[in-house]
Design a protein around this motif. Structure first.
Motif, PDB file in Angstrom:
ATOM      1  N   UNK A 129     -13.228  27.830   3.783  1.00  0.00           N
ATOM      2  CA  UNK A 129     -12.827  26.572   3.772  1.00  0.00           C
ATOM      3  C   UNK A 129     -12.480  26.247   2.265  1.00  0.00           C
ATOM      4  N   UNK A 130     -11.722  25.131   2.116  1.00  0.00           N
ATOM      5  CA  UNK A 130     -11.330  24.724   0.834  1.00  0.00           C
ATOM      6  C   UNK A 130     -11.492  23.130   0.705  1.00  0.00           C
ATOM      7  N   UNK A 131     -11.796  22.513  -0.359  1.00  0.00           N
ATOM      8  CA  UNK A 131     -11.799  21.037  -0.810  1.00  0.00           C
ATOM      9  C   UNK A 131     -11.570  21.033  -2.169  1.00  0.00           C
ATOM     10  N   UNK A 132     -10.643  19.946  -2.311  1.00  0.00           N
ATOM     11  CA  UNK A 132     -10.206  19.804  -3.893  1.00  0.00           C
ATOM     12  C   UNK A 132     -10.758  18.516  -4.294  1.00  0.00           C
ATOM     13  N   UNK A 133     -10.928  17.520  -3.609  1.00  0.00           N
ATOM     14  CA  UNK A 133     -11.559  16.213  -3.925  1.00  0.00           C
ATOM     15  C   UNK A 133     -12.198  15.313  -2.983  1.00  0.00           C
ATOM     16  N   UNK A 134     -12.875  14.458  -3.315  1.00  0.00           N
ATOM     17  CA  UNK A 134     -13.611  13.574  -2.222  1.00  0.00           C
ATOM     18  C   UNK A 134     -13.794  12.490  -2.655  1.00  0.00           C
ATOM     19  N   UNK A 135     -13.610  11.307  -1.848  1.00  0.00           N
ATOM     20  CA  UNK A 135     -13.956   9.820  -2.144  1.00  0.00           C
ATOM     21  C   UNK A 135     -14.676   9.066  -0.987  1.00  0.00           C
ATOM     22  N   UNK A 136     -15.556   8.286  -1.254  1.00  0.00           N
ATOM     23  CA  UNK A 136     -16.367   7.676  -0.067  1.00  0.00           C
ATOM     24  C   UNK A 136     -16.337   6.125  -0.386  1.00  0.00           C
ATOM     25  N   UNK A 137     -15.783   5.249   0.342  1.00  0.00           N
ATOM     26  CA  UNK A 137     -15.873   4.045   0.519  1.00  0.00           C
ATOM     27  C   UNK A 137     -16.505   3.314   1.612  1.00  0.00           C
ATOM     28  N   UNK A 138     -17.349   2.232   1.109  1.00  0.00           N
ATOM     29  CA  UNK A 138     -17.943   1.502   2.148  1.00  0.00           C
ATOM     30  C   UNK A 138     -17.085   0.182   2.435  1.00  0.00           C
ATOM     31  N   UNK A 139     -17.190   0.063   3.725  1.00  0.00           N
ATOM     32  CA  UNK A 139     -16.042  -1.153   4.172  1.00  0.00           C
ATOM     33  C   UNK A 139     -17.287  -2.319   4.267  1.00  0.00           C
ATOM     34  N   UNK A 140     -16.657  -3.484   4.148  1.00  0.00           N
ATOM     35  CA  UNK A 140     -17.533  -4.829   4.294  1.00  0.00           C
ATOM     36  C   UNK A 140     -17.823  -4.773   5.794  1.00  0.00           C
ATOM     37  N   UNK A 141     -18.770  -5.454   5.991  1.00  0.00           N
ATOM     38  CA  UNK A 141     -19.156  -6.140   7.172  1.00  0.00           C
ATOM     39  C   UNK A 141     -19.646  -7.523   7.430  1.00  0.00           C
ATOM     40  N   UNK A 142     -18.852  -8.437   7.959  1.00  0.00           N
ATOM     41  CA  UNK A 142     -19.013  -9.861   8.070  1.00  0.00           C
ATOM     42  C   UNK A 142     -18.951 -10.483   6.922  1.00  0.00           C
ATOM     43  N   UNK A 143     -17.987 -10.016   5.964  1.00  0.00           N
ATOM     44  CA  UNK A 143     -17.979 -10.554   4.762  1.00  0.00           C
ATOM     45  C   UNK A 143     -18.741 -10.282   3.914  1.00  0.00           C
ATOM     46  N   UNK A 144     -19.571  -8.986   3.903  1.00  0.00           N
ATOM     47  CA  UNK A 144     -20.607  -8.711   3.071  1.00  0.00           C
ATOM     48  C   UNK A 144     -20.297  -7.148   2.910  1.00  0.00           C
ATOM     49  N   UNK A 145     -20.423  -6.741   1.567  1.00  0.00           N
ATOM     50  CA  UNK A 145     -20.943  -5.370   1.020  1.00  0.00           C
ATOM     51  C   UNK A 145     -22.219  -5.197   0.519  1.00  0.00           C
ATOM     52  N   UNK A 146     -22.959  -6.212   0.354  1.00  0.00           N
ATOM     53  CA  UNK A 146     -24.230  -6.035  -0.295  1.00  0.00           C
ATOM     54  C   UNK A 146     -25.322  -5.476   0.576  1.00  0.00           C
TER      55      UNK A 146
END
Length: 826
Positions: A394-411
């Protein structure tokens, strides 16, 4: 002729320069780099940061206190940017004109010193055009949690700058960042940057993990994202000035479950993008390095490269994986599966096929939803079992994780602290409860006093008769009733005993006496506070272990009842099984399967038994870990053993390890709770110090005890030995000092010298060290411990195989002790 050509060239250059000028001007119109609390501009790593007080900053600031710290700690390059800040005690608004479109918004925080403000104690919220980014946010707390990526501000490892990055779609010409301090608190901000991105940075439809190939819409035009992690896998840290969008790419090694699971590879050849719209997605530096699996032949397709991340529960996450085949120039040479939170995200994945060639970078997006019960996100890459021998990699070069907002909230609200209002409210509730409770206590006290006096008189009247009768109790009847009420067991028969459907056989007292030669002390194989354990032989020749409670002692009664309840509903190869019971004539007797090789401790020290080989010790550890893993995960709430130690790990005739003695076990916390509040019980030397301090029991208390067991196995000595020098009395403390120096082999059992793989002992020590972390939340789960132990065994088996190939006599010597053990026990 020459003049005409020259004029055409100059005209072309003019058009190109003009085009670049207007494109640059357009980009700069949407680009902001603001140095908060400053009135001039500074240059940091080739970028011009404009002070928020400067007349040409093109922003509006409503309030705040300008702060400055001349004693900046860290790289002097960043001093002009992070030596200033804006502190606010009331709502602070930053208004940016011309910020329409898709942008990365980054907020920089460095808790500098200023007057009487301790920035580590600040508490505030941030809102961007109505989207809540953080709530009750404490910078110092987040730095300690290290849940978002951090940038060192210099050579001082204790000094960090926290950068919070968000992807926003601004559909109007104005972006308003609103900073709101908690009541009675304040907040601060050091720098703000806004970097526009191309529309193709994120596509609207992505693969949903566990969705059987279905796609899901992100709808980013109406919601924002927070960058949780951005890592250059297998390579070095990429600084912001090396990325056209001024992003920072951190190291992945700190998030790997096993750092050496993947080896770093790189290719100096020219790397290109698989498509033109990917140039802004990641810099080419990300695709020039990678991490591939290690020792794929030895691990027989059972091993994955694993990364573990702390995330906020109940949010959707966009996982972006970057790939570039750096070694193989044809298809079917590297085929693997991608797992996200133990679900298959992709199988039969071939990077060469996906990109259409070697040295071509591309990315793949996946969408996953983290449940309310989970605060971790696992990403694993491993061989596809359907692939040929050449494709088990297996191989991997890069990784990003983003959290998506829920009901107008990221907190996500962290428990960094409480406001004064909350504390006052809680105080009022407490006092109201106290006042109401006093009246109740007075009434109940009088009632209980009356009941106590009545029962005492009745007891005194019958005391003489009790002395003349056979001492004992009928606790099994009570236990049966209680367990039946919980729905754990079957129905009772006409004699008041339980049916054998779930509990097992009901023995007569005559059968028990016959099996133990009328409880002959020569057959005693164990003694506890509850009474004695006898070795027995039933009429059919079956060997059993018989635990007889002492009716003259109340010690162990509750534990005995707990064991009946637990064993009636537990069945696992690595848990000692209860065969049945006897409750005749006021006796309370349990019958278990007989474990021919006794306790694990008896094979480590204090007896004349041959020592276990390193391989056998690893197998015993794995067996015990499997039993505990079943306890922790086999039911909805799980079961906490609470007394994990080497005397409670028993070995059968084949040296299969089984957990025993569930008298102190507790059902785990309900879903809405994080722990079980209970009195501290356990064995000295194995006791979790966090549980001892807080009296809050979790499954991580078992993890701590198991870590002590691991050190006891490798060192073959008692966990507490007062006869040793002061610094060696406690095994856990003593072994941890050597382990932190990476010198565990110095104190290894002398019987193992030269008969173990040094690498496996090294990994074994790392597992034990993680189990003994001071805080339970920093310890692994039993499933993770089990996974690591199996890996350690694989390493040792590979070493044995290699040595047997070089020298068969050495191989024979390595296994000699194991043969002696088996012959001695037979």
């Amino acid at each position: 002729m020459m003049k005409v050509v020259a004029m055409e060239v100059l005209s072309l250059l003019f058009v190109v320069v003009a085009f670049m000028y207007f494109r640059t001007g357009e980009a700069e119109a949407n680009t902001f780099a603001i140095n908060c609390g400053a009135n001039g501009s500074v240059n940091v790593e080739g970028r011009r940061w404009v002070g928020d007080l400067a007349p040409d900053s093109n922003i509006t600031v409503t309030s705040g206190i300008v702060a400055y710290d001349s004693n900046f700690i860290g790289d002097s390059t960043y001093a002009p940017l992070y030596s200033t800040a804006r502190i606010f005690t009331d709502t602070l608004n930053y208004t940016f004109k011309g910020a329409q479109g898709n942008s990365f918004v980054r907020l920089h925080f460095d808790p500098i010193s200023f007057l009487n403000y301790n920035l580590n104690n600040s508490l505030f919220s941030i809102v961007a055009n109505g989207l809540k980014l953080v709530s009750r946010f404490n910078v110092h707390g987040e730095i300690l949690l290290k849940s978002t990526y951090l940038q060192k501000s210099g050579g001082n490892s204790s000094s960090f700058v926290l950068i919070k990055e968000y992807f926003l779609n601004v559909d109007i010409d104005i972006l308003v960042l609103e900073f709101i301090p908690d009541k009675g608190s304040f907040g601060f901000i050091n720098a703000i940057e806004i970097a526009p991105v191309v529309d193709s940075m994120f596509v609207n439809s992505v693969n949903k993990v566990g969705g059987n190939g279905a796609n899901s819409s992100l709808n980013l035009s109406k919601r924002g994202m927070e960058t949780m992690y951005r890592l250059n896998v297998g390579g070095s840290e990429i600084k912001p000035f090396e990325d056209e969008l001024w992003r920072m790419w951190g190291l992945d090694s700190g998030y790997m479950v096993t750092a050496d699971a993947g080896s770093e590879i790189k290719n100096s050849s020219t790397i290109t993008y698989s498509s033109t719209n990917e140039s802004a997605v990641a810099p080419l530096l990300v695709y020039e390095t990678a991490r591939a699996m290690s020792n794929t032949e030895v691990l027989e397709k059972r091993f994955n490269m694993s990364w573990k991340f702390q995330v906020d529960p109940e949010f959707e996450y966009l996982i972006r994986l970057h790939f570039c085949e750096l070694e193989f120039d044809k298809a079917n040479q590297r085929i693997f599966r991608i797992y996200i939170n133990n679900q298959t995200a992709a199988d039969n994945f071939d990077v060469f096929v996906q990109t259409g060639g070697k040295n071509r970078g591309f990315y793949q997006d996946y969408l996953d939803v983290v449940s309310p019960k989970i605060n971790t996100l696992w990403i694993q890459l491993g061989p596809d079992t359907a692939a040929g021998a050449a494709g088990t990699d297996a191989l991997l070069n890069g990784l990003e994780i983003f959290k998506l907002s829920k009901n107008g909230n990221l907190a996500h609200i962290e428990s960094y602290g409480q406001t004064k209002d909350n504390k006052n409210s809680e105080s009022l509730i407490i006092w109201a409860g106290i006042v109401a409770g006093i009246a109740s206590i007075a009434i109940l006290g009088a009632l209980l006093l009356f009941i106590f006096c009545f029962c005492k008189r009745k007891r005194n009247n019958k005391l003489g008769d009790a002395k003349n009768s056979s001492p004992g109790w009928r606790p099994l009847f009570l236990v049966h009733s209680a367990v039946k009420a919980k729905g754990s067991l079957g129905s009772q028969n006409r004699n008041g005993s339980l049916s054998t459907a779930r509990v097992g056989r009901i023995f007569t007292l005559a059968e028990i006496k016959g099996a133990t030669n009328n409880f002959d002390d020569s057959l005693v194989i164990g003694v506890g506070g509850f009474g004695k354990v006898f070795k027995g032989e039933m009429e059919d020749g079956t060997l059993v272990a018989i635990k007889r409670a002492n009716p003259l002692s109340e010690q162990g009664l509750t534990e005995f009842e707990t064991e009946i309840e637990m064993l009636s509903r537990l069945r696992h190869r690595h848990l000692v099984s209860m065969i049945g019971f006897c409750d005749e004539e006021s006796e309370m007797i349990l019958v278990y399967e007989y474990m021919a090789n006794g306790t694990l401790r008896s094979h480590l020290f204090g007896t004349d038994l041959p020592p276990l080989t390193w391989k056998k010790r690893l197998e015993v550890c794995i067996g015990a870990a499997r039993g505990l893993h079943y306890l922790h995960t086999g039911s909805e709430q799980g079961i906490i053993h609470r007394d994990v130690k080497t005397t409670n790990i028993l070995l059968d005739e084949d040296f299969v390890a089984k957990m025993a003695d569930f008298g102190l076990s507790k059902t785990g916390p309900a879903l809405e709770h994080t722990h079980v509040s209970t009195a501290v019980k356990g064995s000295f030397g194995y006791l979790d110090p966090e549980y001892f301090r807080r009296q809050q029991l979790t499954e991580k208390s078992d993890i701590y005890s198991f870590g002590v067991v691991l050190f006891e196995i490798v060192c073959a000595r008692a966990v507490i030995n007062p006869s040793l020098p002061k610094d060696q009395i406690n095994l856990a403390e003593w072994a941890m000092r050597w382990q932190r120096q990476r010198s565990l082999e110095t104190i290894i059992d002398p019987q193992l010298k030269g008969k173990y793989c040094p690498e496996s002992v090294k990994r074994f020590g790392e597992i034990a060290e993680k189990c003994l972390a001071d805080e339970g939340k920093c310890r692994p789960t039993m499933g993770e411990v089990l996974w690591h132990l199996e890996y350690v065994l694989q390493i040792h088996e590979a070493w044995l195989l290699a040595n047997s190939g070089e020298n068969s006599s050495r191989r024979q010597g390595l296994e000699e002790t194991e043969t002696e053990v088996q012959e001695a026990e037979s």
